[in-house]
Each structure stands twice: as structure tokens, then as C-alpha cells.
Scaffold this active site. Sequence first.
Site, PDB file in Angstrom:
ATOM      1  N   LYS A 123      -2.288  -1.432  -3.755  1.00 43.31           N
ATOM      2  CA  LYS A 123      -3.128  -0.247  -3.656  1.00 43.31           C
ATOM      3  C   LYS A 123      -2.295   1.015  -3.709  1.00 43.31           C
ATOM      4  O   LYS A 123      -1.288   1.071  -3.016  1.00 43.31           O
ATOM      5  CB  LYS A 123      -3.874  -0.314  -2.323  1.00 43.31           C
ATOM      6  CG  LYS A 123      -4.802   0.832  -2.056  1.00 43.31           C
ATOM      7  CD  LYS A 123      -5.432   0.643  -0.714  1.00 43.31           C
ATOM      8  CE  LYS A 123      -6.195   1.908  -0.367  1.00 43.31           C
ATOM      9  NZ  LYS A 123      -6.515   1.990   1.009  1.00 43.31           N
ATOM     10  N   LYS A 133       0.859  -1.183   0.000  1.00 38.98           N
ATOM     11  CA  LYS A 133       0.000   0.000   0.000  1.00 38.98           C
ATOM     12  C   LYS A 133       0.895   1.233   0.000  1.00 38.98           C
ATOM     13  O   LYS A 133       1.723   1.405   0.892  1.00 38.98           O
ATOM     14  CB  LYS A 133      -0.896  -0.016   1.234  1.00 38.98           C
ATOM     15  CG  LYS A 133      -1.778   1.219   1.333  1.00 38.98           C
ATOM     16  CD  LYS A 133      -2.778   1.074   2.474  1.00 38.98           C
ATOM     17  CE  LYS A 133      -3.612   2.334   2.624  1.00 38.98           C
ATOM     18  NZ  LYS A 133      -4.556   2.230   3.735  1.00 38.98           N
TER      19      LYS A 133
HETATM   20  C1  PBG Z   1      -7.413   3.382   5.816  1.00 40.44           C
HETATM   21  C2  PBG Z   1      -7.702   3.197   4.381  1.00 40.44           C
HETATM   22  C3  PBG Z   1      -7.521   4.132   3.350  1.00 40.44           C
HETATM   23  C4  PBG Z   1      -8.084   3.572   2.202  1.00 40.44           C
HETATM   24  C5  PBG Z   1      -8.548   2.305   2.543  1.00 40.44           C
HETATM   25  N1  PBG Z   1      -8.288   2.067   3.897  1.00 40.44           N
HETATM   26  C6  PBG Z   1      -7.004   5.515   3.369  1.00 40.44           C
HETATM   27  C7  PBG Z   1      -5.639   5.799   3.835  1.00 40.44           C
HETATM   28  O1  PBG Z   1      -4.781   4.917   3.961  1.00 40.44           O
HETATM   29  O2  PBG Z   1      -5.411   6.962   4.112  1.00 40.44           O
HETATM   30  C8  PBG Z   1      -8.181   4.271   0.878  1.00 40.44           C
HETATM   31  C9  PBG Z   1      -9.257   3.821  -0.042  1.00 40.44           C
HETATM   32  C10 PBG Z   1      -9.570   4.758  -1.157  1.00 40.44           C
HETATM   33  O3  PBG Z   1      -8.919   5.805  -1.370  1.00 40.44           O
HETATM   34  O4  PBG Z   1     -10.519   4.458  -1.888  1.00 40.44           O
HETATM   35  N2  PBG Z   1      -6.350   2.753   6.366  1.00 40.44           N
END
Ligand code: PBG
Length: 333
Positions: free
Chosen positions: A256, A202
Site C-alpha cells: 500500500k 505500507k
Molecule cells: C489507517 C489507515 C490509512 C489508510 C488505511 N488505514 C491511513 C493512514 O495510514 O494514514 C489509507 C487508505 C486510503 O488512503 O485509501 N491506519
Amino acid sequence: MRPSQAPFPATRHRRLRRTEPLRSLVRENVLTREDLIWPVFVRDGVGVREEVPSMPGVMRRSVDLTVEAAAEAAELGIPAICLFPYTDPALKTEDCAEAWNPENLSNRAIRAIKAEVPGIAVMTDIALDPYNINGHDGYVVDDEIVNDETVEALVKMALAQAEAGADILGPSDMMDSRIGAMRTALEAAGHRNVTIMSYAAKYASAFYGPFRDAVGASGALKGDKKTYQMDPANTDEALRLIERDLTEGADMVMIKPGMPYLDICRRVKDTFGAPTFAYQVSGEYAMIEAASANGWLDGEKAMLESLLAFKRAGCDGILTYFAPRVARLLKDG
Ligand code: PBG
């Protein structure tokens, strides 16, 4: 040119592109409804449905209407729904205790869906940000996002979600060692069949902006997430993280954001051959929707093309806010 190809004109590549039946015969990748996981935002109240301003067409729903949405998704042939809570700011604290409250929004929604829509898999998010007064995925101590203390909290969160009946746990926090810790705790508690889809690679991305609005974390977040989410410049590191999470007990792995990271998807699939997913995040959705609303591109075609790209890159499935729309299209042919 490969030796297996006769030179022009014996080979004319356009022969196979001439008609739709010919094109469909030689098509290498297909997007199906079974590839989709639908992320939904849950809020408190009853009978409430409100649009997320930065994600036109995407709603926050109270638990009762989330159950309805799950039923609709099951009807459409979508195999899984993923819950994200929009938490009342009054419940956000330093210790994030709401995160493992069996009665929190997310756990109530899991139970309600499992009771009323048994035909759909329920996925969760594991990270402290919806419950954290400072908007981070982990505990903040002296300006540092501390790892080990956060993992202890995440394990409690995972157990509460498993207890509520979740099928797929989605740790999105990017702390080290959390998959192993969760797996050990789940086995010890008798939750042998709960699966984990690790947000393994991520990235610290600008494409999460609209999501943070959707869950009400934008205002709270101080600073950035670069000490735990990945540097967008890195590829080899993603492979090390995926390998680490698989060896700690993840059943599935996720990359992601999605579209800007298709190279990572392909490398991960080729290297590990594990169930591999991508998250087409909020910013990717918002870009396509905004351009479409302005008449700058055909939103429907761009949506389908963007999702097919994940299949080409080797993904087994995609988390996408387009899920119900695309499922409806694919169902009706
Ligand atoms: C939280 C989380 C995030 C997303 C999914 N879980 C945001 C972040 O890490 O700030 C993002 C999903 C999206 O942008 O559609 N941990």
C-alpha cells in the site's frame, strides 16, 4: 530478440492484435469480480448516507445502510468488504479505549453484516488512528510513537473484532511484532480460523490524504507517520517486512499504496508466492475521479486499466473504492 521468434515478416506481432476475439484468446491477465475488496466508511446514526467531499462517489454510511451496501456487494459477486469507522471526535482519547469497545461502530457493523449478509467476508482495520486524539496509529509518549505499548492495544482491538465475527483482520499500523502478538492471542482465545491480512509494506504516502478526511483523522494528525510507515525510496525493506509478517502468522500480505508501488507487488509475489494484495488508496481514486470529472480522461477506462495493472503485477486481489462500479461493469459484460 528471443531465438523462438522468426524474423519479420514471418513474425508479425500485430496479427494477434487484429480483432477482439484474437486479442482475448492471447490475453494474459483478467480482472474479475472475485479480485475485489470494497473499503467502506461507517458512521453513526440511522439511515444516514453522506458523500466524502474529497472522494466524489464515495459515501459514509450508518450501520443499517452499510448492511445494505454489503448485501449489494454480495449480490454483485464481491467477496469481501472492509470497514473503516468515522468516529465521533468526542470518543477520541489519549488511551484510545474506544478501539476495543465491543460496541464501537466498527464492531457493531461487523455483527450486523455477519447476521444479515452471511455470504460476504468482513475485513477490518487495526490501528489506533480513528480513536486517537492525536491522529496517530500508535500511542504517543513524549513525541514518540511507542511500539510495544501500542501492540498491546492493537491485540485488544483484534480480539474485539474477532469476537464480533470478523473474517479478515487488517493490521494497518506498521508497529513491529504486532502480527505475532495478535496470532498468539487469537489462538489462545480460540479464534483459530480468523485470518490476518497484514498491511506489511505500507509506505508513508501522500496518497492517503482523502482517506484521512473520510475518517475524520486529518484535523487530528500532528506531524507525519514516517517513524512507522515505510520510506517510499525502499524496496528490499518491503521484502524483509513481508517475510517477517508471514513468519509471524499473517495469512495474506498487502502492499500500500497500489499503483506507484507495482514493482513491490511483483517482487513480493515472485519472492514469497503468498496471497498478495494491493490497496488502491484514496488518493489514487481521487486522481482518476478528478481527471474524469474534468473530462481529461475516460474515467471508466482508466479505472479498469488501473485495476488490471495489479493483476499484471502479480496481485491476487485489490482493495479499491471502485469495487461496486467495476463489479457492475464486469457483471453486465
Ligand atoms: C489507517 C489507515 C490509512 C489508510 C488505511 N488505514 C491511513 C493512514 O495510514 O494514514 C489509507 C487508505 C486510503 O488512503 O485509501 N491506519
